[in-house]
Design a protein around this motif. Structure first.
Motif, PDB file in Angstrom:
ATOM      1  N   VAL A 167      50.565  46.572  47.555  1.00 51.21           N
ATOM      2  CA  VAL A 167      50.622  45.972  46.212  1.00 51.21           C
ATOM      3  C   VAL A 167      50.354  44.474  46.247  1.00 51.21           C
ATOM      4  O   VAL A 167      50.058  43.875  45.215  1.00 51.21           O
ATOM      5  CB  VAL A 167      51.980  46.240  45.516  1.00 51.21           C
ATOM      6  N   SER A 202      42.217  42.350  44.099  1.00 47.27           N
ATOM      7  CA  SER A 202      42.692  43.203  43.001  1.00 47.27           C
ATOM      8  C   SER A 202      41.789  43.042  41.779  1.00 47.27           C
ATOM      9  O   SER A 202      42.252  42.918  40.661  1.00 47.27           O
ATOM     10  CB  SER A 202      44.129  42.839  42.644  1.00 47.27           C
ATOM     11  N   THR A 212      47.408  52.096  44.224  1.00 45.33           N
ATOM     12  CA  THR A 212      48.421  51.206  44.797  1.00 45.33           C
ATOM     13  C   THR A 212      49.174  50.417  43.744  1.00 45.33           C
ATOM     14  O   THR A 212      50.395  50.408  43.734  1.00 45.33           O
ATOM     15  CB  THR A 212      47.753  50.212  45.782  1.00 45.33           C
ATOM     16  N   LEU A 213      48.452  49.724  42.856  1.00 42.99           N
ATOM     17  CA  LEU A 213      49.081  48.830  41.882  1.00 42.99           C
ATOM     18  C   LEU A 213      48.415  49.020  40.520  1.00 42.99           C
ATOM     19  O   LEU A 213      47.199  48.883  40.397  1.00 42.99           O
ATOM     20  CB  LEU A 213      48.914  47.367  42.334  1.00 42.99           C
TER      21      LEU A 213
END
Length: 194
Positions: free
Chosen positions: A75, A80, A121-122
């Protein structure tokens, strides 16, 4: 939540302002053509704006980070750059109102991406700015709905703190299509009922 509210209000505001420009003129069409200005006519702008929201597990992937970015930090992985929100549009400018030059136009089409998500994941609703993918070009109306267009598509431009290398999963700024230029013909057909 205030940011999300403004993101939703922006396209509505654009459509309301755009409808004011599309009101029919008070004079007859023949008189309007005869009195149309040569440069910068009243109807020189045409375009649209769109706001998109991608639900969790269906994020917009601008191909800036590897799909397995979560393996490089979980995370807290630095890469991202998967978007939750997209604000895009098209603007065509026809600066000439009379003569053969009235067929000429210049256009631009930006797409702004926002979010902070890593697949599998996030998943967040963060409105962090990712960047802008944009293209521009010129066109000439030929006849019967056909246009000749030359379009230049640029590399993806990252915004803010994300304009650096974000580790092993960072794929660079090429975006989904990279940089390219095209020469093409577009055909428009039909009329809208509204």
């Amino acid at each position: 939540m205030k940011t999300l509210g403004w993101m939703l209000a922006f396209p509505v505001l654009i459509s309301v302002l755009g409808s004011a420009q599309t009101a029919p003129p008070a004079t007859s069409s023949h008189d309007a053509e005869a009195q149309e200005r040569m440069f910068f006519p009243r109807d020189m702008f045409w375009g649209w704006a769109q706001f998109d929201l991608a639900p969790p597990h269906n994020e917009i992937d601008p191909n800036l980070c590897a799909g397995n970015a979560g393996q490089y930090g979980g995370v807290n992985a630095p890469c991202s750059l998967f978007a939750r929100y997209m604000l895009s549009g098209m603007l065509e400018v026809r600066p000439f109102g009379r003569g053969q030059l009235r067929r000429f136009m210049v256009f631009g089409a930006p797409a702004f991406l926002f979010g902070k998500t890593i697949p599998h994941t996030l998943y967040t609703w963060s409105p962090d700015a990712i960047g802008v993918e944009h293209s521009w070009g010129v066109g000439i109306f030929i006849a019967k709905g056909f246009e000749f267009r030359v379009t230049q598509h640029f590399l993806f431009d990252r915004l803010g703190a994300r304009d650096t290398n974000l580790g092993v999963a960072d794929l660079g700024n090429n975006g989904p299509w990279g940089r390219y230029m095209t020469v093409g013909v577009r055909k428009s057909f039909g009329t809208r009922r509204w």
